[in-house]
Design a protein around this motif. Structure first.
Motif, mmCIF file in Angstrom:
data_model
loop_
_atom_site.group_PDB
_atom_site.id
_atom_site.type_symbol
_atom_site.label_atom_id
_atom_site.label_comp_id
_atom_site.label_asym_id
_atom_site.label_seq_id
_atom_site.Cartn_x
_atom_site.Cartn_y
_atom_site.Cartn_z
ATOM 1 N N ARG A 1 2.100 2.374 -10.324
ATOM 2 C CA ARG A 1 0.734 2.251 -10.841
ATOM 3 C C ARG A 1 0.087 0.964 -10.335
ATOM 4 O O ARG A 1 0.749 -0.046 -10.143
ATOM 5 N N LEU A 2 -1.206 1.029 -10.152
ATOM 6 C CA LEU A 2 -1.944 -0.096 -9.609
ATOM 7 C C LEU A 2 -1.848 -1.314 -10.522
ATOM 8 O O LEU A 2 -1.733 -2.441 -10.042
ATOM 9 N N TRP A 3 -1.859 -1.127 -11.830
ATOM 10 C CA TRP A 3 -1.801 -2.270 -12.743
ATOM 11 C C TRP A 3 -0.459 -2.989 -12.623
ATOM 12 O O TRP A 3 -0.396 -4.205 -12.790
ATOM 13 N N VAL A 4 0.616 -2.259 -12.308
ATOM 14 C CA VAL A 4 1.922 -2.894 -12.118
ATOM 15 C C VAL A 4 1.898 -3.756 -10.857
ATOM 16 O O VAL A 4 2.375 -4.891 -10.859
ATOM 17 N N ALA A 5 1.307 -3.230 -9.793
ATOM 18 C CA ALA A 5 1.199 -3.993 -8.550
ATOM 19 C C ALA A 5 0.338 -5.239 -8.751
ATOM 20 O O ALA A 5 0.677 -6.317 -8.243
ATOM 21 N N LEU A 6 -0.754 -5.119 -9.504
ATOM 22 C CA LEU A 6 -1.597 -6.274 -9.769
ATOM 23 C C LEU A 6 -0.875 -7.308 -10.634
ATOM 24 O O LEU A 6 -1.019 -8.514 -10.409
ATOM 25 N N ALA A 7 -0.090 -6.848 -11.598
ATOM 26 C CA ALA A 7 0.678 -7.780 -12.435
ATOM 27 C C ALA A 7 1.703 -8.528 -11.590
ATOM 28 O O ALA A 7 1.898 -9.738 -11.763
ATOM 29 N N LEU A 8 2.350 -7.844 -10.668
ATOM 30 C CA LEU A 8 3.315 -8.505 -9.791
ATOM 31 C C LEU A 8 2.631 -9.495 -8.852
ATOM 32 O O LEU A 8 3.169 -10.569 -8.579
ATOM 33 N N ALA A 9 1.453 -9.149 -8.362
ATOM 34 C CA ALA A 9 0.710 -10.079 -7.505
ATOM 35 C C ALA A 9 0.306 -11.320 -8.292
ATOM 36 O O ALA A 9 0.420 -12.451 -7.791
ATOM 37 N N LEU A 10 -0.147 -11.136 -9.527
ATOM 38 C CA LEU A 10 -0.506 -12.265 -10.368
ATOM 39 C C LEU A 10 0.717 -13.142 -10.644
ATOM 40 O O LEU A 10 0.633 -14.373 -10.618
ATOM 41 N N PHE A 11 1.858 -12.516 -10.881
ATOM 42 C CA PHE A 11 3.103 -13.256 -11.070
ATOM 43 C C PHE A 11 3.411 -14.092 -9.830
ATOM 44 O O PHE A 11 3.832 -15.236 -9.927
ATOM 45 N N GLY A 12 3.193 -13.533 -8.654
ATOM 46 C CA GLY A 12 3.431 -14.261 -7.414
ATOM 47 C C GLY A 12 2.538 -15.480 -7.277
ATOM 48 O O GLY A 12 2.980 -16.538 -6.827
ATOM 49 N N TRP B 1 0.835 -1.202 0.000
ATOM 50 C CA TRP B 1 0.000 0.000 0.000
ATOM 51 C C TRP B 1 0.871 1.254 0.000
ATOM 52 O O TRP B 1 0.604 2.205 -0.739
ATOM 53 N N GLY B 2 1.914 1.270 0.831
ATOM 54 C CA GLY B 2 2.800 2.430 0.885
ATOM 55 C C GLY B 2 3.521 2.675 -0.424
ATOM 56 O O GLY B 2 3.680 3.822 -0.853
ATOM 57 N N VAL B 3 3.952 1.604 -1.078
ATOM 58 C CA VAL B 3 4.644 1.750 -2.357
ATOM 59 C C VAL B 3 3.701 2.330 -3.407
ATOM 60 O O VAL B 3 4.071 3.231 -4.162
ATOM 61 N N ILE B 4 2.472 1.831 -3.449
ATOM 62 C CA ILE B 4 1.505 2.344 -4.426
ATOM 63 C C ILE B 4 1.146 3.792 -4.117
ATOM 64 O O ILE B 4 1.089 4.631 -5.011
ATOM 65 N N LYS B 5 0.946 4.091 -2.854
ATOM 66 C CA LYS B 5 0.488 5.424 -2.453
ATOM 67 C C LYS B 5 1.590 6.480 -2.545
ATOM 68 O O LYS B 5 1.381 7.553 -3.103
#
Length: 64
Positions: free
Chosen positions: A25-36, A16-20
């Motif tokens: 960008r939120l789509w980058v965070a979601l792509a990394l979560a999907l990769f995980g 959350w802190g990194v995004i905020k």
């Protein structure tokens, strides 16, 4: 007094802190979560789990 925090909670606050604050960008965070999630289904999952547990044990107090 011992305080325990789930690792997923700590990682969630960091994400959350990194995004905020860092403007990721939120789509980058979601792509990394999907990769995980996909990485968790590979042969690397036991090694990642073991490494994470070893890293957490470094910061955890011993219960001897």
């Amino acid at each position: 007094m011992t305080l325990t925090l789930p690792l997923v909670l700590v990682l969630g606050v960091i994400a959350w802190g990194v995004i905020k604050f860092l403007g990721v960008r939120l789509w980058v965070a979601l792509a990394l979560a999907l990769f995980g999630f996909y990485l968790a289904d590979t042969f690397l999952a036991p090694a990642i789990d073991s490494g994470t547990r070893s890293g957490v044990e470094i910061f955890s107090p011993s219960h001897d």
